[in-house]
Design a protein around this motif. Structure first.
Motif, PDB file in Angstrom:
ATOM      1  N   ILE A   1       0.869  -1.179   0.000  1.00  0.00           N
ATOM      2  CA  ILE A   1       0.000   0.000   0.000  1.00  0.00           C
ATOM      3  C   ILE A   1       0.907   1.230   0.000  1.00  0.00           C
ATOM      4  N   ASP A   2       0.799   2.036  -1.062  1.00  0.00           N
ATOM      5  CA  ASP A   2       1.642   3.235  -1.171  1.00  0.00           C
ATOM      6  C   ASP A   2       1.138   4.359  -0.279  1.00  0.00           C
ATOM      7  N   LYS A   3      -0.192   4.506  -0.209  1.00  0.00           N
ATOM      8  CA  LYS A   3      -0.755   5.654   0.500  1.00  0.00           C
ATOM      9  C   LYS A   3      -2.105   5.279   1.099  1.00  0.00           C
ATOM     10  N   LEU A   4      -2.361   5.749   2.318  1.00  0.00           N
ATOM     11  CA  LEU A   4      -3.634   5.461   2.979  1.00  0.00           C
ATOM     12  C   LEU A   4      -4.284   6.770   3.412  1.00  0.00           C
ATOM     13  N   PHE A   5      -5.558   6.925   3.060  1.00  0.00           N
ATOM     14  CA  PHE A   5      -6.327   8.103   3.467  1.00  0.00           C
ATOM     15  C   PHE A   5      -7.360   7.663   4.500  1.00  0.00           C
ATOM     16  N   VAL A   6      -7.368   8.342   5.643  1.00  0.00           N
ATOM     17  CA  VAL A   6      -8.250   7.952   6.747  1.00  0.00           C
ATOM     18  C   VAL A   6      -9.066   9.169   7.176  1.00  0.00           C
ATOM     19  N   LEU A   7     -10.319   8.936   7.507  1.00  0.00           N
ATOM     20  CA  LEU A   7     -11.201  10.015   7.974  1.00  0.00           C
ATOM     21  C   LEU A   7     -10.627  10.638   9.239  1.00  0.00           C
ATOM     22  N   ASP A   8     -10.391  11.926   9.202  1.00  0.00           N
ATOM     23  CA  ASP A   8      -9.799  12.648  10.327  1.00  0.00           C
ATOM     24  C   ASP A   8     -10.701  12.554  11.557  1.00  0.00           C
ATOM     25  N   GLY A   9     -10.107  12.202  12.681  1.00  0.00           N
ATOM     26  CA  GLY A   9     -10.856  12.150  13.937  1.00  0.00           C
ATOM     27  C   GLY A   9     -11.555  10.829  14.203  1.00  0.00           C
ATOM     28  N   CYS A  10     -11.496   9.906  13.228  1.00  0.00           N
ATOM     29  CA  CYS A  10     -12.169   8.606  13.408  1.00  0.00           C
ATOM     30  C   CYS A  10     -11.315   7.720  14.318  1.00  0.00           C
ATOM     31  N   GLN A  11     -11.892   7.300  15.444  1.00  0.00           N
ATOM     32  CA  GLN A  11     -11.101   6.597  16.466  1.00  0.00           C
ATOM     33  C   GLN A  11     -11.598   5.181  16.751  1.00  0.00           C
ATOM     34  N   ASP A  12     -12.508   4.649  15.941  1.00  0.00           N
ATOM     35  CA  ASP A  12     -13.040   3.336  16.331  1.00  0.00           C
ATOM     36  C   ASP A  12     -12.035   2.212  16.072  1.00  0.00           C
ATOM     37  N   GLY A  13     -12.323   1.052  16.667  1.00  0.00           N
ATOM     38  CA  GLY A  13     -11.379  -0.076  16.681  1.00  0.00           C
ATOM     39  C   GLY A  13     -10.824  -0.478  15.324  1.00  0.00           C
ATOM     40  N   PRO A  14     -11.693  -0.799  14.326  1.00  0.00           N
ATOM     41  CA  PRO A  14     -11.186  -1.244  13.025  1.00  0.00           C
ATOM     42  C   PRO A  14     -10.267  -0.223  12.357  1.00  0.00           C
ATOM     43  N   VAL A  15     -10.627   1.062  12.464  1.00  0.00           N
ATOM     44  CA  VAL A  15      -9.798   2.099  11.837  1.00  0.00           C
ATOM     45  C   VAL A  15      -8.447   2.197  12.552  1.00  0.00           C
ATOM     46  N   ARG A  16      -8.477   2.076  13.880  1.00  0.00           N
ATOM     47  CA  ARG A  16      -7.209   2.112  14.636  1.00  0.00           C
ATOM     48  C   ARG A  16      -6.305   0.953  14.234  1.00  0.00           C
ATOM     49  N   THR A  17      -6.914  -0.217  14.008  1.00  0.00           N
ATOM     50  CA  THR A  17      -6.146  -1.392  13.563  1.00  0.00           C
ATOM     51  C   THR A  17      -5.493  -1.123  12.206  1.00  0.00           C
ATOM     52  N   ILE A  18      -6.251  -0.528  11.294  1.00  0.00           N
ATOM     53  CA  ILE A  18      -5.726  -0.221   9.957  1.00  0.00           C
ATOM     54  C   ILE A  18      -4.578   0.788  10.051  1.00  0.00           C
ATOM     55  N   VAL A  19      -4.740   1.812  10.876  1.00  0.00           N
ATOM     56  CA  VAL A  19      -3.692   2.827  11.043  1.00  0.00           C
ATOM     57  C   VAL A  19      -2.424   2.183  11.623  1.00  0.00           C
ATOM     58  N   ARG A  20      -2.619   1.243  12.554  1.00  0.00           N
ATOM     59  CA  ARG A  20      -1.457   0.518  13.126  1.00  0.00           C
ATOM     60  C   ARG A  20      -0.710  -0.238  12.033  1.00  0.00           C
ATOM     61  N   GLU A  21      -1.477  -0.940  11.186  1.00  0.00           N
ATOM     62  CA  GLU A  21      -0.868  -1.687  10.059  1.00  0.00           C
ATOM     63  C   GLU A  21      -0.098  -0.743   9.141  1.00  0.00           C
ATOM     64  N   ALA A  22      -0.715   0.399   8.868  1.00  0.00           N
ATOM     65  CA  ALA A  22      -0.083   1.382   7.968  1.00  0.00           C
ATOM     66  C   ALA A  22       1.260   1.835   8.539  1.00  0.00           C
ATOM     67  N   ARG A  23       1.277   2.108   9.843  1.00  0.00           N
ATOM     68  CA  ARG A  23       2.529   2.584  10.478  1.00  0.00           C
ATOM     69  C   ARG A  23       3.578   1.480  10.477  1.00  0.00           C
ATOM     70  N   LYS A  24       3.108   0.252  10.707  1.00  0.00           N
ATOM     71  CA  LYS A  24       4.026  -0.901  10.716  1.00  0.00           C
ATOM     72  C   LYS A  24       4.693  -1.074   9.356  1.00  0.00           C
ATOM     73  N   HIS A  25       3.940  -0.813   8.276  1.00  0.00           N
ATOM     74  CA  HIS A  25       4.455  -1.005   6.918  1.00  0.00           C
ATOM     75  C   HIS A  25       5.003   0.279   6.310  1.00  0.00           C
ATOM     76  N   ASP A  26       5.107   1.343   7.136  1.00  0.00           N
ATOM     77  CA  ASP A  26       5.663   2.612   6.679  1.00  0.00           C
ATOM     78  C   ASP A  26       4.893   3.191   5.490  1.00  0.00           C
ATOM     79  N   THR A  27       3.584   2.994   5.482  1.00  0.00           N
ATOM     80  CA  THR A  27       2.724   3.576   4.441  1.00  0.00           C
ATOM     81  C   THR A  27       2.607   5.077   4.670  1.00  0.00           C
TER      82      THR A  27
END
Length: 246
Positions: free
Chosen positions: A24-50
């Protein structure tokens, strides 16, 4: 710059793409969205340096093809990236001194595709691009490369200057394209070499230029001041080819 078939929308689809090992080259996430699934996706993104961007709902709605983005849209690479070691291995397999293109911030997918095509035809062993402020391997790049992406490895690195330093330890030296350089026909461009081509507007960045051993210019006879980045890459690459054949 993006290509629809490589746009992934929706929480499950994006999470599955990460779990399947898709780049995944780039990930766009809804600003301020804090629910569980989105947090999991953001964690994955950070892990993979997206590259991660938090954006307003209006922006996601505009980008969405399906209307069901659920607060997340990802741009996936059309092709898998290689490693820098893969590129050096390709040179070893052919028993040739390495010849590598280093692209400092090419933003136009047509330019990137054309340069990968030239790299393939010039016998370069691979292309290195930066993670940020540059286009990745989109479908447009793949199409413009006319199939060269199937044969020429492309590596994506976090820091071009550091990568050049590492490659110097493998015996490579680096020539960068710049208007104020030595005329390329007067230079010795043989041996293990990295050809550094800069961004369409600004050229090679100062940090990367400082790491280069030499600066080469293309003689200009006309009334405008510069060539398109992919044409400049082709002209310099073929002077390297000419000298390697002698």
């Amino acid at each position: 710059m993006r290509v629809e078939e490589f746009t992934i929308e929706g929480r499950n689809a994006v999470l599955e793409a990460y779990r399947a090992g898709k780049t995944i080259d780039k990930l766009f996430v809804l600003d301020g969205c804090q629910d569980g699934p989105v947090r999991t996706i953001v964690r994955e993104a950070r892990k993979h340096d997206t590259i991660l961007q938090f954006v307003a709902k209006e922006r996601l709605d505009q980008m969405s093809q399906t209307g069901k983005h659920q607060g997340v849209i990802a741009y996936a690479a059309a092709y898998e990236y290689a490693s820098v070691e893969d590129i050096l291995a390709a040179a070893r397999e052919k028993n040739e001194p390495p010849f590598i293109f280093i692209l400092d911030g090419i933003e136009d997918p047509h330019n990137l595709g054309a340069i990968i095509r030239t790299a393939n035809l010039a016998g370069a062993h691979g292309v290195i691009i930066p993670k940020r402020r540059a286009v990745g391997l989109t479908g447009t790049v793949a199409r413009t490369s006319a199939g060269a992406l199937n044969y020429t490895p492309v590596a994506k690195v976090t820091n071009l200057a550091a990568t050049i330093e590492e490659l110097k330890k493998d015996g490579l030296w680096f020539v960068c394209a710049a208007m104020d350089g030595e005329v390329m026909y007067r230079m010795n461009l043989t041996g293990p070499i990295g050809l550094v081509i800069g961004n369409e507007g600004e050229g090679v960045s100062r940090l990367v230029r400082e790491k280069c051993d030499m600066t080469a210019s293309i003689p200009m006879k006309g009334d405008i001041d510069s060539l398109n980045a992919s044409v400049a890459a082709g002209v310099l690459a073929y002077e390297i080819v000419r000298q390697r054949m002698q």
